[in-house]
Design an enzyme around this catalytic site. Structure first.
Site, PDB file in Angstrom:
ATOM      1  CB  ALA A  11     -36.703 -20.969 -29.620  1.00  0.00           C
ATOM      2  CG  ASN A 122     -45.131  -8.771 -20.532  1.00  0.00           C
ATOM      3  OD1 ASN A 122     -45.711  -9.153 -19.569  1.00  0.00           O
ATOM      4  ND2 ASN A 122     -43.663  -8.762 -20.537  1.00  0.00           N
ATOM      5  NE  ARG A 153     -37.504  -8.252 -12.620  1.00  0.00           N
ATOM      6  CZ  ARG A 153     -38.165  -8.206 -13.642  1.00  0.00           C
ATOM      7  NH1 ARG A 153     -39.216  -7.572 -13.879  1.00  0.00           N
ATOM      8  NH2 ARG A 153     -37.373  -8.311 -14.942  1.00  0.00           N
ATOM      9  CG  HIS A 177     -45.485  -8.497 -14.944  1.00  0.00           C
ATOM     10  ND1 HIS A 177     -44.763  -8.412 -13.959  1.00  0.00           N
ATOM     11  CD2 HIS A 177     -44.911  -8.648 -16.084  1.00  0.00           C
ATOM     12  CE1 HIS A 177     -43.427  -8.731 -14.346  1.00  0.00           C
ATOM     13  NE2 HIS A 177     -43.559  -9.037 -15.824  1.00  0.00           N
TER      14      HIS A 177
END
Length: 311
Positions: A11, A122, A153, A177
């Site tokens: 969260a 990540n 992007r 990524h």
């Protein structure tokens, strides 16, 4: 699969922003926000729920630390983990985030064994592969979000350089990524017209480099937090494709099993997203140079996977 209940594990800023996008766009009927820190998810959920009369949504939002609440979730989105700090690469947080993903997947396997799982934490390529290997599920059910964000992007940078509507820009980014991502200029168009018709190679190269470092640029400017609005919008776009069974072709982190000549690795590739999750991988013809760049991206991810194997 009819998506009715979604759980977001984590969260923090990405998780909370994602929750807001999902309920405002009526992408679920029930949403659970889960966080290890007591009060964080509960407070975020209460704040979002109180905006329901203003944004006119009926979804029920619950915050908790208790994994039992994820039962019957159709989709679990994992954003939890240690964030990057300025100067850190996405791979630098692997050691911290690996045990977090392992613990989360153990709980997902226990309480929501029928769910789809979207990894956002990540390094997303490595952790998507780890999550898939750990649970042993069909690869259609475990996938990652990265390429949708990277392509968005790139499209926004193209719009800035051309002055044209971003609605007409279709960008495609493959690979990992991070620094080794592969923006495919041949498959990037504006209303079906090749990008090279509008921009010269020097400007295109600048856009490619800015896309590769898009997340770091935001992190460098903010200092205390990385991107969260655009990642959340990317997640919501993927959820929309799944919930409405749209069969959209989106660049997703997928487990490769022979596609693009690779096995036992998770990479960003064009994929068909629908009601059953990541339903199919689309193999694009690549030039020799593009194949070399794709291979370089694979090797970078395999380096992290080798580190994971030693962990």
């Amino acid at each position: 699969m009819a998506i009715k209940k979604i759980t977001i594990v984590g969260a923090g800023r990405v998780g909370e922003a994602t929750a807001q996008f999902l309920v405002k766009n009526e992408l679920c009927r029930e949403l659970v926000l889960l966080d290890a820190q007591e009060g964080v998810a509960q407070g975020a959920a209460l704040d979002i729920q109180q905006s329901a009369p203003l944004f006119d949504f009926d979804a029920r939002v619950t915050g908790s630390t208790n994994y039992e609440l994820i039962a019957d979730s159709d989709l679990v989105v994992i954003t939890a983990g240690k964030p990057r700090k300025p100067g850190m690469s996405r791979s630098d947080v692997l050691d911290s985030n690996l045990p977090i993903i392992t613990d989360i997947m153990n709980n997902v396997m226990r309480f929501a064994p029928q769910s789809l799982v979207m990894i956002v934490t990540n390094p997303v390529d490595v952790l998507t592969y780890h999550a898939w290997r750990h649970c042993g599920w069909d690869r259609a059910r475990v996938f990652g979000q990265a390429g949708v964000l990277d392509s968005a992007r790139m499209a926004s940078f193209i719009a800035g350089e051309t002055g044209l509507s971003v609605k007409d820009i279709s960008a495609m980014v493959l690979g990992g990524h991070g620094d080794t991502m592969l923006p495919l200029i041949r498959y990037t168009t504006i209303s079906g017209i090749p990008l090279t018709h509008f921009l010269d190679q020097q400007v295109i190269e600048k856009i490619i480099e800015r896309t590769r470092h898009g997340g770091f640029e935001i992190l460098r400017l903010r200092q205390t937090s990385s991107a969260y609005d655009a990642p959340a919008a990317a997640i919501a776009g993927m959820v929309d494709a799944i919930r409405h069974n749209r069969k959209r072709i989106l660049p997703c982190v997928a487990i490769l099993q022979g596609e693009y000549g690779e096995n036992e690795v998770a990479m960003g590739v064009p994929s068909v997203l629908g009601g059953d999750g990541l339903e199919r991988i689309v193999e694009l013809p690549l030039t020799e140079e593009e194949q070399e760049q794709f291979k370089h991206s694979v090797e970078a991810i395999r380096t992290d996977l080798a580190h994971l194997a030693r962990a």
